[in-house]
Design a protein around this motif. Structure first.
Motif, PDB file in Angstrom:
ATOM      1  N   ASN A 185      -1.350   5.141  -5.771  1.00 39.16           N
ATOM      2  CA  ASN A 185      -0.630   4.287  -4.811  1.00 39.16           C
ATOM      3  C   ASN A 185      -1.385   2.978  -4.562  1.00 39.16           C
ATOM      4  O   ASN A 185      -2.322   2.956  -3.768  1.00 39.16           O
ATOM      5  N   PRO A 186      -0.963   1.896  -5.213  1.00 39.25           N
ATOM      6  CA  PRO A 186      -1.679   0.628  -5.041  1.00 39.25           C
ATOM      7  C   PRO A 186      -1.432   0.037  -3.648  1.00 39.25           C
ATOM      8  O   PRO A 186      -0.279  -0.017  -3.193  1.00 39.25           O
ATOM      9  N   ILE A 236      -0.198  13.719   1.479  1.00 40.44           N
ATOM     10  CA  ILE A 236      -1.471  13.181   0.965  1.00 40.44           C
ATOM     11  C   ILE A 236      -1.237  12.396  -0.324  1.00 40.44           C
ATOM     12  O   ILE A 236      -0.506  12.839  -1.212  1.00 40.44           O
ATOM     13  N   ARG A 237      -1.881  11.203  -0.392  1.00 38.23           N
ATOM     14  CA  ARG A 237      -1.788  10.342  -1.575  1.00 38.23           C
ATOM     15  C   ARG A 237      -3.167   9.796  -1.917  1.00 38.23           C
ATOM     16  O   ARG A 237      -4.085   9.838  -1.106  1.00 38.23           O
ATOM     17  N   ASP A 238      -3.228   9.173  -3.079  1.00 33.36           N
ATOM     18  CA  ASP A 238      -4.463   8.536  -3.550  1.00 33.36           C
ATOM     19  C   ASP A 238      -4.214   7.027  -3.529  1.00 33.36           C
ATOM     20  O   ASP A 238      -3.558   6.480  -4.416  1.00 33.36           O
ATOM     21  N   TYR A 239      -4.723   6.365  -2.484  1.00 31.15           N
ATOM     22  CA  TYR A 239      -4.456   4.938  -2.302  1.00 31.15           C
ATOM     23  C   TYR A 239      -5.523   4.128  -3.033  1.00 31.15           C
ATOM     24  O   TYR A 239      -6.705   4.218  -2.707  1.00 31.15           O
ATOM     25  N   ILE A 240      -5.055   3.350  -4.009  1.00 32.73           N
ATOM     26  CA  ILE A 240      -5.990   2.599  -4.856  1.00 32.73           C
ATOM     27  C   ILE A 240      -5.881   1.102  -4.538  1.00 32.73           C
ATOM     28  O   ILE A 240      -4.773   0.556  -4.498  1.00 32.73           O
ATOM     29  N   ASP A 241      -7.015   0.502  -4.311  1.00 35.24           N
ATOM     30  CA  ASP A 241      -7.047  -0.927  -4.011  1.00 35.24           C
ATOM     31  C   ASP A 241      -6.489  -1.745  -5.184  1.00 35.24           C
ATOM     32  O   ASP A 241      -6.845  -1.503  -6.346  1.00 35.24           O
ATOM     33  N   VAL A 242      -5.665  -2.725  -4.874  1.00 34.82           N
ATOM     34  CA  VAL A 242      -4.979  -3.471  -5.947  1.00 34.82           C
ATOM     35  C   VAL A 242      -5.948  -4.294  -6.797  1.00 34.82           C
ATOM     36  O   VAL A 242      -5.694  -4.506  -8.000  1.00 34.82           O
TER      37      VAL A 242
END
Ligand code: NAD
Ligand code: WQD
Length: 345
Positions: A185-186, A236-242
């Motif tokens: 998830n960006p 729950i998600r995996d938030y990834i920095d753009v």
């Protein structure tokens, strides 16, 4: 136009959220970039932002990648050896309402890219895939070997189909190499706050909804469900920095340009390896930015999966890429971007 072919990358959909950040990171890593976009979900502001951050007159061509003849002219004009294909429609809900538009746009544009790369002898392609291909995985975290589940939306199906089109094309056509990056998830924005996510209308994704609520554009954030089988009941998600995500594209291009690929077709998970719940994210946003968020718990959103996060170890070891920015910094950048957009900075 005269350019070092190996160091030039065509970025389709480069006026969009991830494409604009990737263009910046490519340029800062020494690549030339040509951006094409039909501006169907973006505007020239992002291209201007890329130019401002990098101080470079980045070429931009407004073209629809589904228009083969118009797209062909870009291949005629520019000497790039690599393509990063971001151009696609991405709204999951809309894809359910307009499946034909989604299949047409996402598949035709992608097939045109591959066809033109063959025709013009261009070698390296990165495809924007998504963790959506895993669906509700049986085992977490997901690795690249985790089986894909049947897609639950036309959008998700286009990602699976494009992965398959890429796999089959790379197997059939000599000289082509490709990497599919499965983004989790960006979120967040460039530290300059000159580029960021630009949702049209009511945001469907969590972080833009949070920042718009904090800015007073939306009254209240709805948290979709607190009765899931997770520690606090929210998904729950995996938030990834753009920006971290953008850097993954640079390493993927370098891997192919420098001949380090282990196979003609490779797949990498691009995530942090850390699962964060919706409620955790809301509270982290409040703490990191010193703002209070108006939110309420509502019912579950149809189609949401309970939990997913990446095992990014293959990307860490094999690609030499790792997520670096802290979640707090990312959430600060998201808020800085929203304030910039609203003239609140
Ligand atoms: P975005 O909408 O901001 O960017 C996509 C860009 O492509 C837009 O500027 C749009 O105008 C352009 N575009 C669309 N169709 C086109 C066409 N036919 N010809 C030319 N340009 C076209 O979306 P994004 O978040 O930057 O996503 C980029 C890619 O990453 C997409 O393929 C998306 O499916 C994928 N992806 C996004 C996420 C996410 O959560 N943002 C997650 C996983 C994968
Ligand atoms: C995250 C979490 C919501 C909004 C989507 C696509 C996926 C990929 C990434 C492209 C969920 C909750 C959200 C809100 C909420 N895109 N939420 N209130 O659904 O993980 O993934 O974007 O490939 O394919 O499906 O992201 O940001 O919509 O939701 O409580 O107003 O936030 O229920 O748990 P999602 P999201």
């Amino acid at each position: 136009m005269e350019q070092n072919k190996n160091k030039c990358v065509l970025v389709s959909g480069g006026a969009g959220y991830i494409g604009s950040h990737t263009s910046v990171e490519l340029i800062e890593a020494g690549y030339d970039v040509v951006i094409v976009d039909n501006l169907s979900n973006s505007d020239m502001g992002a291209v201007e932002g890329v130019r401002k951050i990098t101080g470079r007159e980045v070429p931009f061509v407004q073209v629809d990648c589904c228009d083969y003849e118009a797209f062909r002219k870009v291949f005629e004009e520019y000497e790039f050896d690599s393509v990063i294909h971001f151009a696609a429609s991405k709204a999951v809900g809309e894809s359910v309402q307009k499946p034909l538009e989604y299949y047409r746009n996402n598949l035709t544009s992608f097939m045109n890219v591959i066809r033109l790369m063959r025709e013009f002898g261009r070698h390296n392609i990165v495809f924007s895939s998504s963790c959506t291909v895993y669906g509700e995985a049986d085992k977490l975290p997901v690795t690249e070997q985790t089986p894909r589940k049947p897609a639950t939306s036309p959008y998700g199906n286009t990602k699976q189909m494009c992965e398959d089109i890429l796999r089959d094309s790379l197997a059939a056509y000599d000289g082509l190499r490709g990497i599919a990056l499965r983004y989790f998830n960006p979120i967040g924005a460039h530290p300059s706050a000159l580029i960021g996510e630009l949702p049209r209308g009511v945001p469907q994704n969590l972080v833009p909804y949070i920042t718009q609520t904090a800015a007073g554009v939306r009254e209240c954030l709805s948290v979709f469900g607190d009765d899931y089988p997770t520690p606090d009941g929210s998904c729950i998600r995996d938030y990834i920095d753009v920006v971290d995500l953008a850097r993954a594209h640079v390493t993927a291009i370098a891997r192919m340009v420098e001949g380090r690929s282990k196979a003609d077709y490779e797949i990498f998970n691009i995530g942090t390896g850390r699962g964060v719940s919706v409620l955790e994210l809301v509270h982290r946003f409040e703490q990191a930015n010193g703002v209070k968020l108006n939110y309420r718990i509502v019912g579950r959103r149809a189609g949401d999966i309970v939990a997913i996060w990446a095992d990014p170890s293959y990307a860490n070891t094999e690609l030499g890429w790792k997520a670096e920015r802290s979640l707090d910094d990312t959430l600060r950048s998201a808020w800085a971007w929203e304030k910039h957009l609203r003239g609140m900075a």
